[in-house]
Design a protein around this motif. Structure first.
Motif, PDB file in Angstrom:
ATOM      1  N   ALA A  24       0.804  -1.228   0.000  1.00  0.00           N
ATOM      2  CA  ALA A  24       0.000   0.000   0.000  1.00  0.00           C
ATOM      3  C   ALA A  24       0.830   1.266   0.000  1.00  0.00           C
ATOM      4  CB  ALA A  24      -0.950  -0.002   1.198  1.00  0.00           C
ATOM      5  N   HIS A  25       2.137   1.159   0.245  1.00  0.00           N
ATOM      6  CA  HIS A  25       2.972   2.362   0.197  1.00  0.00           C
ATOM      7  C   HIS A  25       3.729   2.479  -1.120  1.00  0.00           C
ATOM      8  CE1 HIS A  25       6.208  -0.421   1.045  1.00  0.00           C
ATOM      9  NE2 HIS A  25       5.763  -0.660   2.265  1.00  0.00           N
ATOM     10  N   GLY A  26       3.485   1.555  -2.053  1.00  0.00           N
ATOM     11  CA  GLY A  26       4.127   1.631  -3.361  1.00  0.00           C
ATOM     12  C   GLY A  26       3.387   2.583  -4.284  1.00  0.00           C
ATOM     13  N   GLY A  27       3.845   2.682  -5.523  1.00  0.00           N
ATOM     14  CA  GLY A  27       3.254   3.622  -6.471  1.00  0.00           C
ATOM     15  C   GLY A  27       1.783   3.360  -6.719  1.00  0.00           C
ATOM     16  N   LEU A  28       1.448   2.180  -7.233  1.00  0.00           N
ATOM     17  CA  LEU A  28       0.053   1.865  -7.525  1.00  0.00           C
ATOM     18  C   LEU A  28      -0.726   1.630  -6.234  1.00  0.00           C
ATOM     19  CD1 LEU A  28      -2.173   1.347  -9.585  1.00  0.00           C
ATOM     20  CD2 LEU A  28      -1.436  -1.046  -9.679  1.00  0.00           C
ATOM     21  N   GLY A  29      -0.102   1.002  -5.247  1.00  0.00           N
ATOM     22  CA  GLY A  29      -0.787   0.721  -4.002  1.00  0.00           C
ATOM     23  C   GLY A  29      -1.274   1.974  -3.309  1.00  0.00           C
ATOM     24  N   ALA A  30      -0.415   2.985  -3.222  1.00  0.00           N
ATOM     25  CA  ALA A  30      -0.800   4.242  -2.572  1.00  0.00           C
ATOM     26  C   ALA A  30      -1.894   4.957  -3.350  1.00  0.00           C
ATOM     27  CB  ALA A  30       0.425   5.143  -2.430  1.00  0.00           C
ATOM     28  N   ALA A  31      -1.773   4.963  -4.680  1.00  0.00           N
ATOM     29  CA  ALA A  31      -2.791   5.619  -5.504  1.00  0.00           C
ATOM     30  C   ALA A  31      -4.129   4.895  -5.386  1.00  0.00           C
ATOM     31  CB  ALA A  31      -2.333   5.659  -6.958  1.00  0.00           C
ATOM     32  N   ALA A  32      -4.080   3.566  -5.388  1.00  0.00           N
ATOM     33  CA  ALA A  32      -5.313   2.790  -5.257  1.00  0.00           C
ATOM     34  C   ALA A  32      -5.950   2.994  -3.890  1.00  0.00           C
ATOM     35  CB  ALA A  32      -5.029   1.312  -5.497  1.00  0.00           C
ATOM     36  N   ALA A  33      -5.114   3.092  -2.858  1.00  0.00           N
ATOM     37  CA  ALA A  33      -5.642   3.306  -1.508  1.00  0.00           C
ATOM     38  C   ALA A  33      -6.432   4.605  -1.443  1.00  0.00           C
ATOM     39  CB  ALA A  33      -4.504   3.319  -0.496  1.00  0.00           C
ATOM     40  N   ARG A  34      -5.896   5.658  -2.016  1.00  0.00           N
ATOM     41  CA  ARG A  34      -6.592   6.950  -2.011  1.00  0.00           C
ATOM     42  C   ARG A  34      -7.904   6.864  -2.787  1.00  0.00           C
ATOM     43  NH1 ARG A  34      -4.967  12.302  -1.064  1.00  0.00           N
ATOM     44  NH2 ARG A  34      -6.289  13.849  -2.097  1.00  0.00           N
ATOM     45  N   ALA A  35      -7.861   6.226  -3.965  1.00  0.00           N
ATOM     46  CA  ALA A  35      -9.069   6.112  -4.777  1.00  0.00           C
ATOM     47  C   ALA A  35     -10.126   5.275  -4.074  1.00  0.00           C
ATOM     48  CB  ALA A  35      -8.728   5.505  -6.137  1.00  0.00           C
ATOM     49  N   CYS A  36      -9.704   4.204  -3.406  1.00  0.00           N
ATOM     50  CA  CYS A  36     -10.658   3.360  -2.680  1.00  0.00           C
ATOM     51  C   CYS A  36     -11.288   4.124  -1.522  1.00  0.00           C
ATOM     52  CB  CYS A  36      -9.963   2.105  -2.166  1.00  0.00           C
ATOM     53  SG  CYS A  36      -9.548   0.894  -3.450  1.00  0.00           S
ATOM     54  N   ALA A  37     -10.476   4.902  -0.810  1.00  0.00           N
ATOM     55  CA  ALA A  37     -11.005   5.701   0.295  1.00  0.00           C
ATOM     56  C   ALA A  37     -12.015   6.717  -0.220  1.00  0.00           C
ATOM     57  CB  ALA A  37      -9.865   6.403   1.023  1.00  0.00           C
ATOM     58  N   GLN A  38     -11.704   7.372  -1.325  1.00  0.00           N
ATOM     59  CA  GLN A  38     -12.620   8.353  -1.894  1.00  0.00           C
ATOM     60  C   GLN A  38     -13.897   7.702  -2.414  1.00  0.00           C
ATOM     61  OE1 GLN A  38      -9.846  10.183  -4.698  1.00  0.00           O
ATOM     62  NE2 GLN A  38      -9.781  12.025  -3.445  1.00  0.00           N
ATOM     63  N   ALA A  39     -13.803   6.404  -2.754  1.00  0.00           N
ATOM     64  CA  ALA A  39     -14.991   5.683  -3.210  1.00  0.00           C
ATOM     65  C   ALA A  39     -15.793   5.106  -2.054  1.00  0.00           C
ATOM     66  CB  ALA A  39     -14.582   4.561  -4.168  1.00  0.00           C
ATOM     67  N   GLY A  40     -15.360   5.378  -0.810  1.00  0.00           N
ATOM     68  CA  GLY A  40     -16.148   5.002   0.349  1.00  0.00           C
ATOM     69  C   GLY A  40     -15.676   3.810   1.144  1.00  0.00           C
ATOM     70  N   ALA A  41     -14.561   3.187   0.750  1.00  0.00           N
ATOM     71  CA  ALA A  41     -14.105   1.976   1.435  1.00  0.00           C
ATOM     72  C   ALA A  41     -13.388   2.289   2.737  1.00  0.00           C
ATOM     73  CB  ALA A  41     -13.165   1.182   0.521  1.00  0.00           C
ATOM     74  N   THR A  42     -13.456   1.349   3.660  1.00  0.00           N
ATOM     75  CA  THR A  42     -12.540   1.312   4.785  1.00  0.00           C
ATOM     76  C   THR A  42     -11.297   0.584   4.288  1.00  0.00           C
ATOM     77  OG1 THR A  42     -14.296   1.254   6.439  1.00  0.00           O
ATOM     78  CG2 THR A  42     -12.126   0.455   7.120  1.00  0.00           C
ATOM     79  N   VAL A  43     -10.161   1.266   4.271  1.00  0.00           N
ATOM     80  CA  VAL A  43      -8.954   0.724   3.642  1.00  0.00           C
ATOM     81  C   VAL A  43      -7.973   0.253   4.705  1.00  0.00           C
ATOM     82  CG1 VAL A  43      -7.057   1.200   2.064  1.00  0.00           C
ATOM     83  CG2 VAL A  43      -9.268   2.303   1.703  1.00  0.00           C
ATOM     84  N   VAL A  44      -7.468  -0.962   4.532  1.00  0.00           N
ATOM     85  CA  VAL A  44      -6.423  -1.513   5.394  1.00  0.00           C
ATOM     86  C   VAL A  44      -5.127  -1.499   4.597  1.00  0.00           C
ATOM     87  CG1 VAL A  44      -5.662  -3.450   6.807  1.00  0.00           C
ATOM     88  CG2 VAL A  44      -8.113  -2.979   6.544  1.00  0.00           C
ATOM     89  N   LEU A  45      -4.142  -0.761   5.102  1.00  0.00           N
ATOM     90  CA  LEU A  45      -2.872  -0.566   4.403  1.00  0.00           C
ATOM     91  C   LEU A  45      -1.856  -1.591   4.884  1.00  0.00           C
ATOM     92  CD1 LEU A  45      -2.765   3.312   4.898  1.00  0.00           C
ATOM     93  CD2 LEU A  45      -3.608   2.081   2.881  1.00  0.00           C
ATOM     94  N   LEU A  46      -1.452  -2.489   3.993  1.00  0.00           N
ATOM     95  CA  LEU A  46      -0.494  -3.543   4.331  1.00  0.00           C
ATOM     96  C   LEU A  46       0.833  -3.269   3.628  1.00  0.00           C
ATOM     97  CD1 LEU A  46      -0.022  -6.390   5.627  1.00  0.00           C
ATOM     98  CD2 LEU A  46      -0.745  -7.350   3.431  1.00  0.00           C
ATOM     99  N   GLY A  47       1.925  -3.276   4.380  1.00  0.00           N
ATOM    100  CA  GLY A  47       3.240  -3.051   3.794  1.00  0.00           C
ATOM    101  C   GLY A  47       4.315  -3.210   4.849  1.00  0.00           C
ATOM    102  N   ARG A  48       5.569  -3.197   4.411  1.00  0.00           N
ATOM    103  CA  ARG A  48       6.659  -3.443   5.352  1.00  0.00           C
ATOM    104  C   ARG A  48       7.349  -2.174   5.832  1.00  0.00           C
ATOM    105  NH1 ARG A  48      11.843  -3.622   2.881  1.00  0.00           N
ATOM    106  NH2 ARG A  48      11.792  -3.399   0.607  1.00  0.00           N
TER     107      ARG A  48
END
Length: 248
Positions: A24-48
């Motif tokens: 979730a802290h990578g390029g696509l992961g971070a962008a997807a996390a933001r888009a999912c949050a804006q679409a109403g999801a509760t987002v769980v960010l997994l990364g090292r």
């Protein structure tokens, strides 16, 4: 989760859904996390990398989201660690409606003849075995949803079949096969399995392969974030069992 302050979108495609994003802290992961949050999801960010996860958390908080952080190193995590993750999600959130695989490991182009065996094994593990373990651990929770999505992200199969892509390239082909097998096995379940193959993106992973990248088709990962939302939402039903090739 409080959604006060989130910008209004034409479609709140992920309202009342819990989505787990690996890498979730990578390029696509971070962008997807933001888009999912804006679409109403509760987002769980997994990364090292906790500092990077915190930055993604702060970015989502600024748009009114309340994400959760789950630090985990997929290189060293065991099947028991993924089972504990699924158990924590069940206890704290009570559900899981989507799993988006964005984590990837690539150290650079190297001839197979000269690749360190441990490096090859690591690439296979992080890019193939670990996503399988994570998916397997989360499937019982995903099956409790009435409409769940298991989404893999894939690199261009033709490109990573070429010379020097090593364990990463081999793992990408294995990941595509894994997606197809899971789809066949889960076809009669509430869990939709699909994959996204985006176009070339400006990410640290790509920079390790192309130091002087002149491809004019290369785009920001954010250009593919809405495609991730589509596959995780009910609109993704039309892509069930498919590798969706998207070009921004």
């Amino acid at each position: 989760m409080s959604l006060i302050g989130l910008p209004t979108r034409a479609t709140r495609a992920l309202d009342n859904r819990v989505v787990l994003i690996s890498g979730a802290h990578g390029g696509l992961g971070a962008a997807a996390a933001r888009a999912c949050a804006q679409a109403g999801a509760t987002v769980v960010l997994l990364g090292r990398k906790v500092p990077k996860l915190n930055r993604v958390y702060d970015a989502l908080a600024q748009v009114g989201s309340e994400p959760l952080i789950y630090p985990l190193d997929m290189e060293g995590a065991s099947p028991d660690d993924y089972a504990e993750l699924a158990n924590r999600l069940h206890l704290e959130l009570g559900r899981l409606d989507g799993l988006l695989h964005c984590a990837a490991e690539f150290r650079g182009l190297t001839p197979l003849e000269h690749t360190d065996p441990a490096a090859f094994a690591r690439a296979i593990h992080v890019n193939l075995t670990a996503p399988y373990w994570l998916s397997q651990a989360c499937l019982p929770l995903l099956k409790q949803s009435t409409d769940a999505a298991l989404v893999f992200t894939l690199d261009d199969s033709a490109r990573v079949s070429q010379a020097y892509w090593g364990g990463y390239g081999v793992a990408q082909h294995g990941l595509a096969a894994l997606m197809g097998m899971l789809h066949a096995e889960l076809a009669n379940s509430p869990v939709r399995v699909s994959a996204l193959q985006p176009g070339p993106m400006r990410t640290p992973l790509r920079a390790r392969a192309y130091a002087d990248d002149q491809d004019i088709q290369t785009r920001d990962p954010a250009d593919y974030a809405d495609a991730c939302v589509t596959l995780l939402s009910s609109a993704g039903r039309g892509h069930r069992g498919q590798i969706w090739t998207v070009r921004a």
